[in-house]
Design a protein around this motif. Structure first.
Motif, short mmCIF file in Angstrom:
data_model
loop_
_atom_site.label_atom_id
_atom_site.label_comp_id
_atom_site.label_asym_id
_atom_site.label_seq_id
_atom_site.Cartn_x
_atom_site.Cartn_y
_atom_site.Cartn_z
N GLU A 174 19.95 -18.75 27.49
CA GLU A 174 19.77 -17.35 26.94
C GLU A 174 19.80 -16.12 27.91
N HIS A 175 20.37 -16.32 29.12
CA HIS A 175 20.38 -15.38 30.14
C HIS A 175 21.84 -14.98 30.37
N LYS A 176 21.91 -14.30 31.58
CA LYS A 176 23.19 -14.30 32.27
C LYS A 176 24.36 -13.90 31.40
N ASN A 178 25.90 -15.04 28.25
CA ASN A 178 25.92 -14.76 27.14
C ASN A 178 25.44 -13.41 26.69
N LEU A 179 24.19 -13.33 27.36
CA LEU A 179 23.81 -11.88 26.98
C LEU A 179 24.50 -10.65 27.58
N LEU A 182 27.22 -10.17 24.75
CA LEU A 182 26.72 -9.28 23.97
C LEU A 182 26.39 -7.82 24.32
N HIS A 183 25.96 -7.56 25.31
CA HIS A 183 25.71 -6.20 25.92
C HIS A 183 27.16 -5.63 25.94
N ASP A 204 19.78 -3.35 24.12
CA ASP A 204 18.98 -4.47 24.36
C ASP A 204 18.18 -4.54 23.04
N ILE A 207 20.57 -6.76 20.95
CA ILE A 207 20.69 -8.19 21.60
C ILE A 207 19.36 -8.97 20.84
N GLU A 208 18.25 -8.31 20.93
CA GLU A 208 17.05 -8.94 20.47
C GLU A 208 17.19 -9.32 19.04
N GLU A 211 19.34 -12.24 18.30
CA GLU A 211 18.99 -13.64 18.74
C GLU A 211 19.96 -14.41 19.45
N GLY A 212 20.78 -13.83 20.14
CA GLY A 212 21.83 -14.40 20.83
C GLY A 212 23.18 -15.00 20.14
#
Length: 314
Positions: A174-176, A178-179, A182-183, A204, A207-208, A211-212
């Motif tokens: 859920e980090h790095k 993948n996010l 999305l960004h 942000d 992205i929230e 949910e990824g």
């Protein structure tokens, strides 16, 4: 890692497993010996014999020595497609003659090859997955230079069936990466360099909301683009997560009055009848089963036109 004969990419629906598989297929085609993209609604696609013959053909296109072996086998035994797919020729014989024996007989190639199988979970049919069972029983007999890359959803116990292969599980985080993807996705499609410093805060929030899930990120972008109001004004009204998005769409279609529950609407009753019927239903049958009037049923059927194809009376 050389000790792993099988790599399994496990992720929820919508996270891009098939996109990754397609990317590997196009950009690493020199190492992908064969591929099979599973489809749950295609019985032929779920047939392990069809898969094995397809894999054999694709490998033959890549490796000339193997192609020669297959040509000799087919010509000597005068094998036909109908015979190979028939009941008289069992799965083990097909695997041994077309894959195990000729692949282990030829000289080892100058590189490692991969067989790519996407959406292995979609080959499940009423709790039975013939493709998975075929892999479990026979693929360990393939030569060491030929490996397997599989994608699947996490809730399906694929790993348990493949344990003897000592598979390596690859799961999204859920980090790095993948996010960041999305960004960049939201930033490139919705904003320009002139939008100012507050852009990152808005992204942000999107992205929230997503949910990824990239599949929902695409829906969010489409929703934002058709609205006339600005993105900042829309943020609080956008659905959180794909479940909430679909629920909002169903409510809008089946029951525009937000004070009423769309699950009890006539249109939703029609959906229940249609998806459980073994054949297309006549409009009059739907009307009779729901005890609805012509006006009511016509309105409900109109709302369903975006989901189901309609004939003259069905």
């Amino acid at each position: 890692k050389k000790k792993h004969k099988v790599l399994v990419l496990s992720a929820m629906a919508g996270l891009g497993k098939t996109t990754i598989a397609a990317k590997i297929l196009t950009e690493r085609h020199h190492i992908v010996a064969a591929h099979h993209f599973c489809l749950h609604n295609d019985s032929r696609n779920r047939d392990p014999k069809v898969m094995l013959l397809s894999i054999a053909y694709q490998i033959a296109e890549k490796i000339p020595k193997y192609r020669e072996e297959l040509h000799s086998l087919i010509n000597e035994q005068q094998l036909t497609n109908d015979f190979l797919l028939g009941r008289e020729y069992n799965l083990m014989a097909l695997f041994n003659q077309f894959l195990k024996v000729p692949l282990n007989r030829i000289p080892e190639p100058d590189r490692q090859y991969v067989i790519l199988i996407d959406a292995l979970d979609e080959c499940d049919d009423d709790g039975k997955n013939d493709i998975l069972e075929c892999i479990q029983k026979y693929f360990l007999n393939l030569p060491s230079w030929l490996r397997l890359f599989v994608t699947t959803r996490p809730e399906v116990p694929i790993m348990e069936k493949l344990v003897k292969f000592e598979p390596e599980l690859i799961e999204p985080t859920e980090h790095k990466g993948n996010l960041l993807d999305l960004h960049n996705f939201f930033g490139n499609l919705l904003f320009s360099s002139e939008d100012g410093d507050c852009v990152n805060d808005v992204i942000d929030k999107l992205i929230e909301k997503s949910e990824g899930l990239f599949i929902y990120a695409v829906l969010l972008v489409e929703t934002i683009r058709v609205e006339e109001s600005g993105i900042k004004e829309m943020l609080d009204q956008l659905p959180s997560g794909i479940d909430e998005f679909y629920e909002e769409q169903f409510r809008r279609i089946f029951y525009p009055d937000k004070n009423l529950n769309w699950e009890y609407s006539l249109g939703w009753k029609f959906v229940g009848l249609i998806v459980t019927a073994v054949e297309p239903l006549h409009f009059k049958v739907l009307q009779h089963l729901t005890e609805s009037t012509d006006k009511q049923s016509n309105k409900a059927i109109k709302s369903l036109s975006r989901f189901f194809s309609q004939g003259a009376d069905q």
